[in-house]
Design a protein around this motif. Structure first.
Motif, mmCIF file in Angstrom:
data_model
loop_
_atom_site.group_PDB
_atom_site.id
_atom_site.type_symbol
_atom_site.label_atom_id
_atom_site.label_comp_id
_atom_site.label_asym_id
_atom_site.label_seq_id
_atom_site.Cartn_x
_atom_site.Cartn_y
_atom_site.Cartn_z
ATOM 1 N N ASN A 194 66.717 98.042 78.075
ATOM 2 C CA ASN A 194 67.911 97.576 78.781
ATOM 3 C C ASN A 194 67.659 97.307 80.266
ATOM 4 O O ASN A 194 68.552 96.825 80.957
ATOM 5 C CB ASN A 194 69.059 98.565 78.613
ATOM 6 N N ARG A 195 66.474 97.615 80.761
ATOM 7 C CA ARG A 195 66.057 97.217 82.108
ATOM 8 C C ARG A 195 65.170 95.980 81.942
ATOM 9 O O ARG A 195 63.949 96.057 82.017
ATOM 10 C CB ARG A 195 65.278 98.335 82.790
ATOM 11 N N TRP A 196 65.803 94.852 81.668
ATOM 12 C CA TRP A 196 65.061 93.682 81.219
ATOM 13 C C TRP A 196 64.110 93.159 82.283
ATOM 14 O O TRP A 196 64.413 93.143 83.476
ATOM 15 C CB TRP A 196 66.003 92.575 80.795
ATOM 16 N N SER A 197 62.926 92.748 81.833
ATOM 17 C CA SER A 197 61.899 92.174 82.717
ATOM 18 C C SER A 197 60.924 91.398 81.853
ATOM 19 O O SER A 197 60.980 91.454 80.612
ATOM 20 C CB SER A 197 61.144 93.292 83.455
ATOM 21 N N GLY A 198 60.001 90.710 82.491
ATOM 22 C CA GLY A 198 58.969 90.013 81.751
ATOM 23 C C GLY A 198 58.100 90.967 80.953
ATOM 24 O O GLY A 198 57.659 90.653 79.836
ATOM 25 N N THR A 199 57.860 92.147 81.509
ATOM 26 C CA THR A 199 57.058 93.153 80.806
ATOM 27 C C THR A 199 57.763 93.629 79.548
ATOM 28 O O THR A 199 57.135 93.766 78.482
ATOM 29 C CB THR A 199 56.771 94.350 81.728
ATOM 30 N N ILE A 200 59.067 93.869 79.647
ATOM 31 C CA ILE A 200 59.831 94.298 78.469
ATOM 32 C C ILE A 200 59.849 93.190 77.426
ATOM 33 O O ILE A 200 59.705 93.452 76.222
ATOM 34 C CB ILE A 200 61.263 94.700 78.868
ATOM 35 N N LYS A 201 60.007 91.965 77.856
ATOM 36 C CA LYS A 201 59.988 90.835 76.926
ATOM 37 C C LYS A 201 58.683 90.806 76.134
ATOM 38 O O LYS A 201 58.673 90.629 74.910
ATOM 39 C CB LYS A 201 60.183 89.520 77.680
ATOM 40 N N ASP A 202 57.556 90.987 76.844
ATOM 41 C CA ASP A 202 56.252 90.985 76.184
ATOM 42 C C ASP A 202 56.153 92.125 75.170
ATOM 43 O O ASP A 202 55.603 91.945 74.066
ATOM 44 C CB ASP A 202 55.132 91.125 77.212
ATOM 45 N N LYS A 203 56.703 93.278 75.510
ATOM 46 C CA LYS A 203 56.640 94.434 74.603
ATOM 47 C C LYS A 203 57.489 94.207 73.355
ATOM 48 O O LYS A 203 57.084 94.577 72.240
ATOM 49 C CB LYS A 203 57.095 95.699 75.340
ATOM 50 N N VAL A 204 58.648 93.605 73.540
ATOM 51 C CA VAL A 204 59.507 93.301 72.385
ATOM 52 C C VAL A 204 58.815 92.301 71.475
ATOM 53 O O VAL A 204 58.777 92.476 70.244
ATOM 54 C CB VAL A 204 60.880 92.777 72.847
ATOM 55 N N GLU A 205 58.268 91.256 72.064
ATOM 56 C CA GLU A 205 57.595 90.234 71.268
ATOM 57 C C GLU A 205 56.412 90.816 70.499
ATOM 58 O O GLU A 205 56.193 90.483 69.319
ATOM 59 C CB GLU A 205 57.141 89.080 72.165
ATOM 60 N N LEU A 206 55.642 91.680 71.150
ATOM 61 C CA LEU A 206 54.486 92.290 70.492
ATOM 62 C C LEU A 206 54.913 93.190 69.339
ATOM 63 O O LEU A 206 54.344 93.122 68.240
ATOM 64 C CB LEU A 206 53.668 93.098 71.500
ATOM 65 N N LEU A 207 55.935 94.019 69.555
ATOM 66 C CA LEU A 207 56.363 94.938 68.506
ATOM 67 C C LEU A 207 56.957 94.176 67.322
ATOM 68 O O LEU A 207 56.752 94.553 66.160
ATOM 69 C CB LEU A 207 57.372 95.945 69.064
#
Length: 276
Positions: free
Chosen positions: A80-93
């Motif tokens: 919920n603390r959205w960032s480019g890093t979080i986006k990458d982690k979601v996509e990878l998982l």
């Protein structure tokens, strides 16, 4: 082993085991599935990579061969603390879940104690869910949102999660984790079986702790001295029509070091089946 309750094992129960060993244990215990975690090494509980250096597809195939479902892959923390890093982690998982044939991914809110208005906190939650939703649609996958009951959590209660999911029209792609520990320490009384994708179970027995003092390291296998009212929570969920998995998720070092963990799990399962 399991009869009236659909038991499962989160890898946090036995972090020293490989994925294959966890799957073997689940099969011997009659569990319907397992949840694998990508954070065991970062928590200092193992030196192994996620999937033990194997491909997700190989582990998924092994689980299916044992008749064990891959109920989910955990986790993206602080989603919920959205960032480019979080986006990458979601996509990878999501990609790993698809490769493994896992049924869901887990999204964990930030637990950093940040002071912010409810308006901003909930706006950030809705914003993250709205971005993740089309990713789930494309992958045909479910994401499990897990409110954390800690006073330092940015999302403590299931009702707030549901309201945010409905606001982004995500009811077909998002479900909740009902964690008996977090339900108790948050002082929640509402149950949402129709929204519940999985239930995490663990017990706390220390009589000196107030709910707000309870932490992950206090969480053991559920037994007769449990203070979290697991029995009552399971009875309520079952009575309301929940038919999914009850997945063990103890964080206590004493459980992780238990040389007789299989027998200990059998004992806990027997207690819960008899009591509920």
């Amino acid at each position: 082993m399991s009869g009236t309750i659909n038991f499962a094992l989160n890898h946090m129960t036995t972090p020293r085991m490989t994925s294959r060993e966890l799957i073997d244990l689940a099969a011997r215990l009659g569990c319907i599935g397992v949840e694998l975690r990508n954070d065991l090494a970062s928590k200092g509980l193992t030196t192994r990579e996620f999937f033990d250096g194997e491909t997700p597809s190989a582990i998924g195939e092994y689980a299916r061969g044992k008749g064990v479902r891959l109920l989910g892959l955990s986790e993206v923390y602080g989603f919920n603390r959205w960032s480019g890093t979080i986006k990458d982690k979601v996509e990878l998982l999501i990609a790993q879940a698809k490769d493994a044939g896992a049924e869901s991914i887990s999204l964990i809110p930030s637990n950093d104690g940040a002071v912010e208005s409810d308006e901003k906190r909930l706006s950030d939650l809705r914003g993250a869910l709205a971005i993740i939703l089309p990713m789930l649609d494309e992958a045909d996958l479910i994401a499990l949102v897990e409110p954390l009951g800690f006073t330092t959590s940015s999302l403590r209660r299931k009702r707030e999660a549901i309201d945010a999911i409905e606001a982004v029209r995500g009811k077909d792609r998002f479900r909740l984790v009902h964690d008996t520990f977090h339900h108790h320490i948050a002082g929640e009384t509402e149950f949402f079986p129709e929204w519940t994708g999985i239930v995490h179970i663990s017990g706390v027995v220390d009589p000196s702790l107030r709910p707000e003092q309870m932490q992950d390291n206090h969480r053991i296998l559920v037994n007769e001295a449990d203070r979290l009212r697991n029995v009552e929570q399971i009875r309520a969920l079952n009575a309301m029509g929940y038919m999914g998995a009850y997945s063990y998720e103890p964080f206590a070092a004493s459980v992780h070091a238990d040389p007789n963990i299989e027998a200990s799990l059998q004992s806990s399962m027997k207690f819960l089946e008899t009591a509920t």
